[in-house]
Design a protein around this motif. Structure first.
Motif, PDB file in Angstrom:
ATOM      1  N   GLU A 175       0.826  -1.199   0.000  1.00  0.00           N
ATOM      2  CA  GLU A 175       0.000   0.000   0.000  1.00  0.00           C
ATOM      3  C   GLU A 175       0.863   1.253   0.000  1.00  0.00           C
ATOM      4  O   GLU A 175       0.578   2.225  -0.718  1.00  0.00           O
ATOM      5  N   LYS A 176       1.932   1.233   0.799  1.00  0.00           N
ATOM      6  CA  LYS A 176       2.838   2.383   0.819  1.00  0.00           C
ATOM      7  C   LYS A 176       3.540   2.554  -0.521  1.00  0.00           C
ATOM      8  O   LYS A 176       3.730   3.671  -0.999  1.00  0.00           O
ATOM      9  N   ASP A 177       3.937   1.423  -1.122  1.00  0.00           N
ATOM     10  CA  ASP A 177       4.573   1.494  -2.440  1.00  0.00           C
ATOM     11  C   ASP A 177       3.626   2.109  -3.458  1.00  0.00           C
ATOM     12  O   ASP A 177       4.038   2.911  -4.320  1.00  0.00           O
ATOM     13  N   GLU A 178       2.341   1.725  -3.343  1.00  0.00           N
ATOM     14  CA  GLU A 178       1.340   2.284  -4.258  1.00  0.00           C
ATOM     15  C   GLU A 178       1.193   3.784  -4.044  1.00  0.00           C
ATOM     16  O   GLU A 178       1.082   4.554  -5.011  1.00  0.00           O
ATOM     17  N   ARG A 179       1.191   4.195  -2.760  1.00  0.00           N
ATOM     18  CA  ARG A 179       1.098   5.626  -2.469  1.00  0.00           C
ATOM     19  C   ARG A 179       2.309   6.369  -2.999  1.00  0.00           C
ATOM     20  O   ARG A 179       2.202   7.478  -3.536  1.00  0.00           O
ATOM     21  N   ILE A 180       3.481   5.760  -2.836  1.00  0.00           N
ATOM     22  CA  ILE A 180       4.713   6.377  -3.344  1.00  0.00           C
ATOM     23  C   ILE A 180       4.641   6.532  -4.858  1.00  0.00           C
ATOM     24  O   ILE A 180       5.020   7.561  -5.424  1.00  0.00           O
ATOM     25  N   ASP A 181       4.136   5.479  -5.529  1.00  0.00           N
ATOM     26  CA  ASP A 181       3.996   5.546  -6.982  1.00  0.00           C
ATOM     27  C   ASP A 181       3.044   6.676  -7.371  1.00  0.00           C
ATOM     28  O   ASP A 181       3.298   7.421  -8.336  1.00  0.00           O
ATOM     29  N   ASP A 182       1.934   6.797  -6.611  1.00  0.00           N
ATOM     30  CA  ASP A 182       0.977   7.868  -6.893  1.00  0.00           C
ATOM     31  C   ASP A 182       1.617   9.242  -6.703  1.00  0.00           C
ATOM     32  O   ASP A 182       1.403  10.166  -7.505  1.00  0.00           O
ATOM     33  N   LEU A 183       2.394   9.379  -5.606  1.00  0.00           N
ATOM     34  CA  LEU A 183       3.058  10.655  -5.343  1.00  0.00           C
ATOM     35  C   LEU A 183       4.100  10.965  -6.420  1.00  0.00           C
ATOM     36  O   LEU A 183       4.213  12.119  -6.865  1.00  0.00           O
ATOM     37  N   GLU A 184       4.843   9.956  -6.833  1.00  0.00           N
ATOM     38  CA  GLU A 184       5.833  10.180  -7.887  1.00  0.00           C
ATOM     39  C   GLU A 184       5.152  10.581  -9.189  1.00  0.00           C
ATOM     40  O   GLU A 184       5.641  11.453  -9.917  1.00  0.00           O
ATOM     41  N   GLN A 185       4.011   9.930  -9.466  1.00  0.00           N
ATOM     42  CA  GLN A 185       3.260  10.290 -10.674  1.00  0.00           C
ATOM     43  C   GLN A 185       2.757  11.721 -10.592  1.00  0.00           C
ATOM     44  O   GLN A 185       2.793  12.468 -11.568  1.00  0.00           O
ATOM     45  N   ARG A 186       2.252  12.107  -9.383  1.00  0.00           N
ATOM     46  CA  ARG A 186       1.762  13.471  -9.205  1.00  0.00           C
ATOM     47  C   ARG A 186       2.888  14.484  -9.350  1.00  0.00           C
ATOM     48  O   ARG A 186       2.705  15.568  -9.945  1.00  0.00           O
ATOM     49  N   VAL A 187       4.075  14.136  -8.827  1.00  0.00           N
ATOM     50  CA  VAL A 187       5.240  15.015  -8.963  1.00  0.00           C
ATOM     51  C   VAL A 187       5.583  15.193 -10.437  1.00  0.00           C
ATOM     52  O   VAL A 187       5.864  16.304 -10.899  1.00  0.00           O
ATOM     53  N   GLU A 221       3.516  14.924 -12.923  1.00  0.00           N
ATOM     54  CA  GLU A 221       2.473  15.753 -13.531  1.00  0.00           C
ATOM     55  C   GLU A 221       2.689  17.223 -13.207  1.00  0.00           C
ATOM     56  O   GLU A 221       2.521  18.099 -14.074  1.00  0.00           O
ATOM     57  N   LEU A 222       3.049  17.511 -11.935  1.00  0.00           N
ATOM     58  CA  LEU A 222       3.289  18.898 -11.544  1.00  0.00           C
ATOM     59  C   LEU A 222       4.494  19.475 -12.285  1.00  0.00           C
ATOM     60  O   LEU A 222       4.477  20.649 -12.693  1.00  0.00           O
ATOM     61  N   GLU A 223       5.534  18.658 -12.446  1.00  0.00           N
ATOM     62  CA  GLU A 223       6.701  19.130 -13.183  1.00  0.00           C
ATOM     63  C   GLU A 223       6.336  19.414 -14.641  1.00  0.00           C
ATOM     64  O   GLU A 223       6.797  20.399 -15.229  1.00  0.00           O
ATOM     65  N   ALA A 224       5.481  18.530 -15.212  1.00  0.00           N
ATOM     66  CA  ALA A 224       5.043  18.741 -16.588  1.00  0.00           C
ATOM     67  C   ALA A 224       4.213  20.015 -16.696  1.00  0.00           C
ATOM     68  O   ALA A 224       4.358  20.797 -17.646  1.00  0.00           O
ATOM     69  N   GLU A 225       3.319  20.227 -15.707  1.00  0.00           N
ATOM     70  CA  GLU A 225       2.504  21.449 -15.698  1.00  0.00           C
ATOM     71  C   GLU A 225       3.382  22.684 -15.564  1.00  0.00           C
ATOM     72  O   GLU A 225       3.142  23.711 -16.209  1.00  0.00           O
ATOM     73  N   GLN A 226       4.413  22.579 -14.690  1.00  0.00           N
ATOM     74  CA  GLN A 226       5.313  23.707 -14.518  1.00  0.00           C
ATOM     75  C   GLN A 226       6.065  24.020 -15.808  1.00  0.00           C
ATOM     76  O   GLN A 226       6.207  25.183 -16.190  1.00  0.00           O
ATOM     77  N   ASN A 227       6.504  22.967 -16.491  1.00  0.00           N
ATOM     78  CA  ASN A 227       7.201  23.171 -17.759  1.00  0.00           C
ATOM     79  C   ASN A 227       6.283  23.822 -18.790  1.00  0.00           C
ATOM     80  O   ASN A 227       6.696  24.715 -19.537  1.00  0.00           O
ATOM     81  N   THR A 228       5.010  23.360 -18.783  1.00  0.00           N
ATOM     82  CA  THR A 228       4.038  23.951 -19.710  1.00  0.00           C
ATOM     83  C   THR A 228       3.813  25.423 -19.406  1.00  0.00           C
ATOM     84  O   THR A 228       3.763  26.266 -20.307  1.00  0.00           O
ATOM     85  N   GLN A 229       3.665  25.733 -18.095  1.00  0.00           N
ATOM     86  CA  GLN A 229       3.464  27.129 -17.698  1.00  0.00           C
ATOM     87  C   GLN A 229       4.669  27.987 -18.053  1.00  0.00           C
ATOM     88  O   GLN A 229       4.523  29.132 -18.495  1.00  0.00           O
ATOM     89  N   GLU A 230       5.865  27.424 -17.864  1.00  0.00           N
ATOM     90  CA  GLU A 230       7.068  28.178 -18.205  1.00  0.00           C
ATOM     91  C   GLU A 230       7.126  28.464 -19.705  1.00  0.00           C
ATOM     92  O   GLU A 230       7.502  29.558 -20.131  1.00  0.00           O
ATOM     93  N   LYS A 231       6.725  27.450 -20.503  1.00  0.00           N
ATOM     94  CA  LYS A 231       6.706  27.646 -21.944  1.00  0.00           C
ATOM     95  C   LYS A 231       5.684  28.708 -22.330  1.00  0.00           C
ATOM     96  O   LYS A 231       5.916  29.531 -23.213  1.00  0.00           O
ATOM     97  N   ARG A 232       4.520  28.673 -21.630  1.00  0.00           N
ATOM     98  CA  ARG A 232       3.489  29.669 -21.915  1.00  0.00           C
ATOM     99  C   ARG A 232       3.961  31.065 -21.550  1.00  0.00           C
ATOM    100  O   ARG A 232       3.709  32.031 -22.279  1.00  0.00           O
ATOM    101  N   MET A 233       4.653  31.167 -20.414  1.00  0.00           N
ATOM    102  CA  MET A 233       5.165  32.478 -19.997  1.00  0.00           C
ATOM    103  C   MET A 233       6.213  32.973 -20.990  1.00  0.00           C
ATOM    104  O   MET A 233       6.253  34.162 -21.332  1.00  0.00           O
ATOM    105  N   ASP A 234       7.059  32.042 -21.462  1.00  0.00           N
ATOM    106  CA  ASP A 234       8.053  32.439 -22.458  1.00  0.00           C
ATOM    107  C   ASP A 234       7.374  32.918 -23.734  1.00  0.00           C
ATOM    108  O   ASP A 234       7.762  33.937 -24.329  1.00  0.00           O
ATOM    109  N   ALA A 235       6.337  32.150 -24.137  1.00  0.00           N
ATOM    110  CA  ALA A 235       5.609  32.530 -25.344  1.00  0.00           C
ATOM    111  C   ALA A 235       4.904  33.864 -25.159  1.00  0.00           C
ATOM    112  O   ALA A 235       4.849  34.698 -26.072  1.00  0.00           O
ATOM    113  N   LEU A 236       4.361  34.074 -23.943  1.00  0.00           N
ATOM    114  CA  LEU A 236       3.698  35.339 -23.660  1.00  0.00           C
ATOM    115  C   LEU A 236       4.677  36.501 -23.727  1.00  0.00           C
ATOM    116  O   LEU A 236       4.370  37.570 -24.264  1.00  0.00           O
TER     117      LEU A 236
END
Length: 222
Positions: free
Chosen positions: A40-52, A54-69
């Motif tokens: 169960e903990k391994d599953e939670r860790i996997d979920d947290l790593e996946q969320r991290v 996703e957040l990194e991908a979102e941050q990269n997208t936002q940075e690209k948008r800011m650069d484009a802006l």
């Protein structure tokens, strides 16, 4: 006849084996529970790593948008500079009566360069802003606080008719934001608590010499 000592030893042995089996089973159950918890903990860790991730991908997208802006803003500033040059060049070819004065805003200058020049040198939002400006006195309402025009006062239909287009609300809002910029703050676009989005005139335009256009910058009280 059985030997009491032998019988006692056999009973003790049987009891010890039974207790040992129970203990082993208890340990096995504990191990199973621990494995489940670890899984169960391994599953939670996997979920947290996946969320991290996703957040990194979102941050990269936002940075690209800011650069484009940033690039878009720089490009818009260049376009405005080019537009000002074109307006000045076009204005210099007009007669003295129609030549914009030095204190005219870009909006006023655009309103006199003609439809062909507008089509060649400005965006659709700028053309709609000019159309809105040209109908400002007609569409707006005079109040003690200044001329006001609510978007709820059929503005989309009015502007669509004036530009011969079928406009969406987002296009109307863009035109309102552009008229605020091109008027250099003489007209502002804001959201009122009671009346929604509206345009308000704070200062008169030099190109419109009328004594009844003098207004104040006080807040809306209607």
């Amino acid at each position: 006849m059985s030997n009491p000592a032998t019988s006692g030893a056999s009973t003790l042995e049987n009891v010890s084996t039974s207790e040992l089996a129970k203990h082993v089973q208890t340990l096995a159950n504990s191990i199973t529970e621990l494995k489940a918890e670890v899984a169960e903990k391994d599953e939670r860790i996997d979920d947290l790593e996946q969320r991290v991730d996703e957040l990194e991908a979102e941050q990269n997208t936002q940075e690209k948008r800011m650069d484009a802006l940033g690039v878009g803003i720089e490009s818009a500033n260049d376009d405005i500079a080019d537009l000002q040059d074109n307006i000045d060049a076009t204005s210099s070819c007009t007669d003295e009566q129609s030549t914009p004065a030095d204190d005219w805003t870009p909006l006023e200058r655009l309103s006199v360069i003609g439809e062909d020049a507008l089509d060649d040198h400005v965006s659709a939002s700028d053309r709609r802003a000019v159309a809105l400006f040209e109908h400002w006195e007609e569409w707006s309402t005079k109040t003690p606080q200044g001329n006001l025009l609510k978007t709820s006062d059929n503005l989309k239909s009015l502007l669509s008719t004036a530009t011969d287009e079928h406009l969406a609300w987002k296009q109307v809002y863009r035109a309102c934001r552009r008229i605020e910029q091109l008027s250099q703050g003489r007209l502002t676009f804001f959201q009122h608590d009671k009346h929604g989005w509206m345009l308000k005139q704070h200062r008169s335009f030099s190109s419109i010499q009328s004594t009844d256009t003098r207004v104040t910058a006080s807040s809306v009280t209607t």
